[in-house]
Design a protein around this motif. Structure first.
Motif, PDB file in Angstrom:
ATOM      1  N   ASN A  84       0.831  -1.207   0.000  1.00 31.88           N
ATOM      2  CA  ASN A  84       0.000   0.000   0.000  1.00 31.88           C
ATOM      3  C   ASN A  84       0.864   1.255   0.000  1.00 31.88           C
ATOM      4  O   ASN A  84       0.562   2.227  -0.697  1.00 31.88           O
ATOM      5  CB  ASN A  84      -0.948   0.009   1.205  1.00 31.88           C
ATOM      6  N   LEU A  85       1.953   1.216   0.793  1.00 27.15           N
ATOM      7  CA  LEU A  85       2.858   2.357   0.846  1.00 27.15           C
ATOM      8  C   LEU A  85       3.493   2.606  -0.520  1.00 27.15           C
ATOM      9  O   LEU A  85       3.549   3.739  -0.996  1.00 27.15           O
ATOM     10  CB  LEU A  85       3.939   2.121   1.908  1.00 27.15           C
ATOM     11  N   LEU A  86       3.968   1.519  -1.150  1.00 30.12           N
ATOM     12  CA  LEU A  86       4.568   1.660  -2.486  1.00 30.12           C
ATOM     13  C   LEU A  86       3.556   2.184  -3.491  1.00 30.12           C
ATOM     14  O   LEU A  86       3.882   3.032  -4.326  1.00 30.12           O
ATOM     15  CB  LEU A  86       5.129   0.315  -2.954  1.00 30.12           C
ATOM     16  N   GLU A  87       2.326   1.685  -3.408  1.00 31.11           N
ATOM     17  CA  GLU A  87       1.301   2.161  -4.333  1.00 31.11           C
ATOM     18  C   GLU A  87       1.023   3.634  -4.109  1.00 31.11           C
ATOM     19  O   GLU A  87       0.903   4.402  -5.059  1.00 31.11           O
ATOM     20  CB  GLU A  87       0.020   1.338  -4.177  1.00 31.11           C
ATOM     21  N   SER A  88       0.934   4.036  -2.827  1.00 30.62           N
ATOM     22  CA  SER A  88       0.646   5.454  -2.559  1.00 30.62           C
ATOM     23  C   SER A  88       1.829   6.317  -2.949  1.00 30.62           C
ATOM     24  O   SER A  88       1.659   7.391  -3.525  1.00 30.62           O
ATOM     25  CB  SER A  88       0.279   5.663  -1.086  1.00 30.62           C
ATOM     26  N   GLU A  89       3.046   5.840  -2.660  1.00 30.01           N
ATOM     27  CA  GLU A  89       4.235   6.601  -3.072  1.00 30.01           C
ATOM     28  C   GLU A  89       4.327   6.647  -4.585  1.00 30.01           C
ATOM     29  O   GLU A  89       4.680   7.670  -5.170  1.00 30.01           O
ATOM     30  CB  GLU A  89       5.506   5.989  -2.476  1.00 30.01           C
ATOM     31  N   GLY A  90       3.976   5.536  -5.218  1.00 32.41           N
ATOM     32  CA  GLY A  90       3.996   5.484  -6.680  1.00 32.41           C
ATOM     33  C   GLY A  90       3.020   6.490  -7.256  1.00 32.41           C
ATOM     34  O   GLY A  90       3.338   7.204  -8.204  1.00 32.41           O
ATOM     35  N   SER A  91       1.830   6.576  -6.649  1.00 37.29           N
ATOM     36  CA  SER A  91       0.855   7.544  -7.173  1.00 37.29           C
ATOM     37  C   SER A  91       1.313   8.960  -6.873  1.00 37.29           C
ATOM     38  O   SER A  91       1.096   9.863  -7.682  1.00 37.29           O
ATOM     39  CB  SER A  91      -0.535   7.272  -6.592  1.00 37.29           C
ATOM     40  N   GLU A  92       1.962   9.174  -5.723  1.00 41.19           N
ATOM     41  CA  GLU A  92       2.515  10.504  -5.424  1.00 41.19           C
ATOM     42  C   GLU A  92       3.591  10.859  -6.448  1.00 41.19           C
ATOM     43  O   GLU A  92       3.626  11.973  -6.967  1.00 41.19           O
ATOM     44  CB  GLU A  92       3.110  10.547  -4.014  1.00 41.19           C
ATOM     45  N   HIS A  93       4.461   9.900  -6.745  1.00 39.48           N
ATOM     46  CA  HIS A  93       5.512  10.147  -7.741  1.00 39.48           C
ATOM     47  C   HIS A  93       4.905  10.352  -9.120  1.00 39.48           C
ATOM     48  O   HIS A  93       5.382  11.187  -9.895  1.00 39.48           O
ATOM     49  CB  HIS A  93       6.523   8.998  -7.764  1.00 39.48           C
TER      50      HIS A  93
END
Length: 126
Positions: A84-93
């Motif tokens: 979930n963190l990677l997905e949220s960071e990915g969407s932030e990026h």
């Protein structure tokens, strides 16, 4: 009369001897049964001890499996959190990349406008 008494005595002695033999046989049978009962009692104690050890072993293994299961669930939760963190960071990026791309496009458009303005200026200068 004497012979009748002797016959009776012999019959009584024979009956007494048979009764004595039967009592001795019953005593022997009882002794054997008691011995067998003691053996069975001893075997039951051994089996009881073995089953108790088996139950203890199984209980320990069950506790280990429950701990492993809890550990596995903990790891699965941690992995889910990381995902979930990677997905949220990915969407932030992705948002940052989209913002940067928009800024770059604006700059290029601005550059094109300035370039065409200079070209117009150059043409007007000529």
């Amino acid at each position: 009369e004497k012979s009748a008494s002797q016959n009776k005595i012999q019959d009584l002695e024979k009956a007494l001897s048979e009764s004595k033999d039967m009592l001795e046989k019953e005593a022997l049978d009882r002794s054997q049964l008691q011995s067998e009962c003691e053996d069975l009692k001893h075997q039951l104690e051994i089996e009881k001890t073995e089953r108790l050890q088996d139950a203890t072993t199984l209980s320990t293994k069950l506790q280990e499996l429950e701990k492993e299961s809890a550990d596995r669930k903990k790891v699965e939760l941690e992995l889910e959190e990381l995902k979930n963190l990677l997905e949220s960071e990915g969407s932030e990026h992705q948002q940052e990349i989209a913002d940067s791309a928009a800024k770059l496009k604006d700059l290029m458009d601005q550059f094109d406008v300035e370039k065409s303005g200079r070209a117009q200026d150059a043409l007007s200068y000529e």
